[in-house]
Design a protein around this motif. Structure first.
Motif, PDB file in Angstrom:
ATOM      1  N   LEU A  37       0.822  -1.205   0.000  1.00 30.53           N
ATOM      2  CA  LEU A  37       0.000   0.000   0.000  1.00 30.53           C
ATOM      3  C   LEU A  37       0.858   1.258   0.000  1.00 30.53           C
ATOM      4  N   GLY A  38       1.894   1.272   0.823  1.00 31.07           N
ATOM      5  CA  GLY A  38       2.768   2.436   0.883  1.00 31.07           C
ATOM      6  C   GLY A  38       3.434   2.725  -0.446  1.00 31.07           C
ATOM      7  N   THR A  39       3.884   1.668  -1.127  1.00 26.92           N
ATOM      8  CA  THR A  39       4.507   1.848  -2.435  1.00 26.92           C
ATOM      9  C   THR A  39       3.512   2.403  -3.448  1.00 26.92           C
ATOM     10  N   ALA A  40       2.313   1.820  -3.479  1.00 30.85           N
ATOM     11  CA  ALA A  40       1.297   2.259  -4.446  1.00 30.85           C
ATOM     12  C   ALA A  40       0.888   3.709  -4.205  1.00 30.85           C
ATOM     13  N   VAL A  41       0.700   4.085  -2.943  1.00 29.61           N
ATOM     14  CA  VAL A  41       0.293   5.458  -2.638  1.00 29.61           C
ATOM     15  C   VAL A  41       1.423   6.441  -2.952  1.00 29.61           C
ATOM     16  N   GLY A  42       2.669   6.056  -2.636  1.00 32.81           N
ATOM     17  CA  GLY A  42       3.799   6.927  -2.935  1.00 32.81           C
ATOM     18  C   GLY A  42       3.945   7.181  -4.426  1.00 32.81           C
ATOM     19  N   ASP A  43       3.802   6.111  -5.218  1.00 32.25           N
ATOM     20  CA  ASP A  43       3.872   6.271  -6.671  1.00 32.25           C
ATOM     21  C   ASP A  43       2.700   7.098  -7.198  1.00 32.25           C
ATOM     22  N   LEU A  44       1.538   6.927  -6.586  1.00 31.31           N
ATOM     23  CA  LEU A  44       0.355   7.673  -7.013  1.00 31.31           C
ATOM     24  C   LEU A  44       0.548   9.171  -6.824  1.00 31.31           C
ATOM     25  N   THR A  45       1.018   9.576  -5.651  1.00 30.94           N
ATOM     26  CA  THR A  45       1.166  11.004  -5.374  1.00 30.94           C
ATOM     27  C   THR A  45       2.317  11.623  -6.155  1.00 30.94           C
ATOM     28  N   ALA A  46       3.435  10.884  -6.263  1.00 30.91           N
ATOM     29  CA  ALA A  46       4.612  11.453  -6.921  1.00 30.91           C
ATOM     30  C   ALA A  46       4.460  11.531  -8.430  1.00 30.91           C
ATOM     31  N   ALA A  47       3.855  10.498  -9.028  1.00 28.86           N
ATOM     32  CA  ALA A  47       3.791  10.429 -10.487  1.00 28.86           C
ATOM     33  C   ALA A  47       2.420  10.795 -11.031  1.00 28.86           C
ATOM     34  N   ARG A  48       1.407  10.064 -10.632  1.00 23.84           N
ATOM     35  CA  ARG A  48       0.094  10.257 -11.239  1.00 23.84           C
ATOM     36  C   ARG A  48      -0.504  11.622 -10.884  1.00 23.84           C
ATOM     37  N   LEU A  49      -0.364  12.022  -9.611  1.00 20.94           N
ATOM     38  CA  LEU A  49      -0.907  13.314  -9.197  1.00 20.94           C
ATOM     39  C   LEU A  49       0.052  14.459  -9.468  1.00 20.94           C
ATOM     40  N   GLY A  50       1.287  14.120  -9.812  1.00 21.85           N
ATOM     41  CA  GLY A  50       2.261  15.143 -10.188  1.00 21.85           C
ATOM     42  C   GLY A  50       2.808  15.965  -9.043  1.00 21.85           C
ATOM     43  N   TRP A  51       2.775  15.433  -7.837  1.00 25.12           N
ATOM     44  CA  TRP A  51       3.268  16.205  -6.699  1.00 25.12           C
ATOM     45  C   TRP A  51       4.793  16.212  -6.636  1.00 25.12           C
ATOM     46  N   GLY A  52       5.432  15.224  -7.239  1.00 25.21           N
ATOM     47  CA  GLY A  52       6.880  15.147  -7.205  1.00 25.21           C
ATOM     48  C   GLY A  52       7.399  14.543  -5.917  1.00 25.21           C
ATOM     49  N   CYS A  53       8.713  14.330  -5.901  1.00 22.57           N
ATOM     50  CA  CYS A  53       9.332  13.653  -4.758  1.00 22.57           C
ATOM     51  C   CYS A  53       9.318  14.501  -3.490  1.00 22.57           C
ATOM     52  N   LEU A  54       9.655  15.793  -3.629  1.00 19.31           N
ATOM     53  CA  LEU A  54       9.768  16.642  -2.446  1.00 19.31           C
ATOM     54  C   LEU A  54       8.429  16.810  -1.740  1.00 19.31           C
ATOM     55  N   SER A  55       7.407  17.178  -2.488  1.00 24.44           N
ATOM     56  CA  SER A  55       6.097  17.386  -1.873  1.00 24.44           C
ATOM     57  C   SER A  55       5.550  16.098  -1.281  1.00 24.44           C
TER      58      SER A  55
END
Length: 227
Positions: free
Chosen positions: A163-181
């Protein structure tokens, strides 16, 4: 005969109910600040190892190869008669590697959208905790002496890593928040359940699930090494 032929959730509940509730020494460490420090480090180790194997071998072969040491680590943990740090943390690392790979393969190899996999893993985690409470009458994640509670404990840990991996990838890539945010967001989310251990009204299972499922990586995996 009916227990062996029944399939689906009712059959799984019957099989877990048949596993005795073990008694004896606790087999998991106390949930302290040092526990969460080591947990975060093992999570990062699992993430980087998973990414390396996926790029070197390909997602599907990497998952198949990781299944063997995962089974060996969990078998050693199941045989332990008490908490043995080396055995326990070896199992955590392998669960981290495998759980991360499961989330990555769902997207990279099977084409499952991040939002779908994150939702599926969240529902799976809720199902594990629901079954745990139904069978055990408690969600005590800090007292595991073997038996079916240990099976449910490791199922929950595995699901939280995915779950943590999927959510992290979702926010960083799909939602476009990036690594820092994404990193700042999850740092804040990690802090909430950490403080929750000092707040009596926050159930321990929320702290356990929140800290374990908060991803240590906010960069989506790719077999080619690109984000």
């Amino acid at each position: 005969m009916s227990d062996t032929t029944t399939t689906g959730a009712p059959g799984l509940r019957r099989q877990l109910r048949d596993i005795p509730a073990a008694v004896g020494r606790n087999k998991v460490p106390a949930v302290t600040a040092s526990f969460w420090t080591v947990r975060v480090l093992t999570t990062g180790m699992g993430e980087t190892t998973s990414d390396y194997l996926a790029r070197a071998l390909g997602p599907v072969p990497a998952v198949a190869g990781a299944a063997v040491p995962l089974a060996a680590a969990l078998a050693a943990q199941a045989r332990a008669d008490r908490h043995r740090p080396a055995v326990y943390w070896a199992a955590v690392v392998m669960v981290s590697v495998f759980g991360t790979m499961a989330a990555d393969v769902a997207h990279v190899a099977l084409g499952v959208p991040y939002a779908v996999s994150a939702t599926a893993f969240a529902l799976a985690l809720a199902a594990v905790f629901g079954l745990w409470h139904r069978l055990e009458g408690t969600l005590a994640v800090d007292t595991v002496r073997g038996g079916r509670r240990e099976v449910l404990y490791w199922a929950a840990v595995m699901t939280t890593f995915a779950l943590g991996t999927a959510v992290g990838d979702l926010t960083a890539a799909r939602l476009g928040w990036g690594c820092l945010s994404s990193g700042l967001l999850f740092a804040a989310l990690i802090a909430v359940p950490a403080l929750g251990h000092r707040v009596p009204r926050l159930p321990p299972v929320l702290a356990f699930g929140g800290r374990t499922s908060s991803p240590a990586r906010s960069v989506p995996a790719s077999p080619t090494g690109s984000a």
